[in-house]
Design an enzyme around this catalytic site. Structure first.
Site: not given
Ligand code: ADP
Ligand code: MG
Length: 393
Positions: A37, A195, A352, A375
């Protein structure tokens, strides 16, 4: 989207310019553990100082909730910023700030104390806006990552001082515009992560915008389950079945092809290098978890990307923190990076864990643009107008 940039700011020599930056860096004691940053803030600060402005940097640090404390003082970020800039940077407390600012000369740079030491900052209180505005002649917002908040220093100031986007803000907005505003088609979106529930609005927005929606990560399990696939012990939000079916229906009507994995890597344990199987999605056993997209699906997804001109990516394809479940994410990221480098794809990624995954794959620099905004990036992917950006228009 129209906004003024530093190209439009005119002669700033001797003028006091309030520059909103994101200095909310992670620290370990007195050490900044990730100076991304600060490096993003440097070009705008240096450009204005070189033009003879008196540069007054405004930023928040942590969540002090209106209560001043040493813990949340920006004094501790002043030297790290000076180090990145390779110039002297003064620190100005909220006591006696008017007098301190009055002593600054053209070309001087100062970091003002944490904006959130005022309770009214996060409320966009006009009194706090006035308090900040009284220190400056012009306002530059360079903190895209804080633009989803309508705070005094991110939004309010733009209404009371001539307002401009800084270079970092400008780069982010231009990249995002290329990716989803007026993209070259076909456009692909990769949406992965844990999710569906955290990205419902992203999915709903994207189906109307993109030609290919590639679903990976844990959220693919929810989509597969909604289509009647038994996903065993996988992370899955069964209660979202109807919502997912609605999204699939909306995609169909919008001519958006939704790509779900048809082979997957499964394991009985969520730990590093456990025994795994690569199976068709219909062959997941009751005691197994889907932890990554399979190699056949990854290859097909790579082929789909080859037909596309634009890619926007948020969320890893699997549980990439744990080997070997980083395989699909790394492979698809490498394909996207190679297509970008060959000039056939504009690729923009954010989030992230996504940034961490692209760094892990060693390809972050090969994407057209990687947003570290978190965010704000997600809200932009939801198609929302960010207040801090809107106020610049
Ligand atoms: P970002 O931070 O890039 O927006 P998210 O926080 O939505 O991404 O998702 C990242 C998380 O999703 C990671 O911690 C990863 O381990 C988890 N993840 C990805 N695929 C799976 C899976 N098949 N089962 C459980 N967790 C998963
Ligand atoms: Mg995350």
């Amino acid at each position: 989207m129209t906004f003024k940039t530093l190209d439009d700011i005119g002669d700033v020599c001797g003028k006091r310019v309030l520059v909103r930056e994101d200095l909310n860096v992670p620290m370990d004691g007195a050490r900044v553990t990730d100076d991304t940053r600060l490096r993003a803030a440097a070009p705008t600060i240096a450009e204005l100082a070189d033009k003879g402005a008196i540069v007054l940097v405004l930023a928040h640090f942590g969540r002090p909730k209106g209560v001043p404390s040493a813990e949340f003082s920006l004094a501790q970020v002043t030297q790290p910023l000076a180090h990145v800039l390779g110039r002297e940077v003064r620190y100005v407390d909220w006591e006696g700030d008017k007098e301190a600012v009055a002593t600054l000369q053209p070309g001087d740079i100062a970091v003002l104390e944490n904006t959130r030491f005022f309770g009214g900052e996060e409320k966009n209180d006009p009194k706090v806006v006035e308090r900040f505005a009284s220190l400056g002649d012009l306002y530059v917002n360079d903190a895209f990552s804080a633009a989803h908040r309508a705070h005094a220093s991110t939004e309010g100031l733009a209404h009371v001082l001539p307002a401009f986007a800084g270079r970092s803000m400008q780069a982010e907005l231009e990249a995002l515009e290329k990716a989803l505003g007026k993209p070259e088609h076909p456009v692909a979106a990769v949406v992965g992560g844990a999710k569906v529930s955290t990205k419902l609005d992203v999915l709903k927005h994207l189906v109307g915008k993109v030609d290919h929606l590639i679903i990976g990560g844990g959220m693919a399990n929810t989509f597969l389950a909604a289509r009647g696939v038994d996903v065993g012990k996988s992370l899955c939000e069964h209660d979202l079945k109807d919502t997912v079916l609605e999204i699939l229906d909306a995609a169909d009507k919008a001519n958006c092809t939704v790509h779900l994995p048809y082979d997957v890597v499964v394991s009985k344990e969520f730990k590093a290098n456990p025994p795994t199987r690569t199976v068709n999605v219909h062959e997941v056993a009751a005691d197994e978890m889907i932890l990554d997209v399979g190699p056949a699906a990854v290859e097909a997804l790579g082929d789909a990307l080859k037909t596309c001109r634009t890619l926007v990516w948020n969320g890893p394809m699997g549980a990439f923190e744990i080997p070997p479940f980083d395989t699909a994410t790394v492979a698809l990221a490498k394909t996207a990076a190679a297509l970008t480098q060959s000039g056939s794809l504009v690729s923009v990624a954010g989030g992230g864990d996504t940034v961490a995954a692209l760094n892990h794959a060693g390809v972050a620099d090969d994407f057209t643009f990687v947003s570290t905004a978190g965010g704000a990036f997600l809200e932009w992917m939801e198609g929302r107008e960010l207040p801090g950006v809107k106020a610049l228009g």
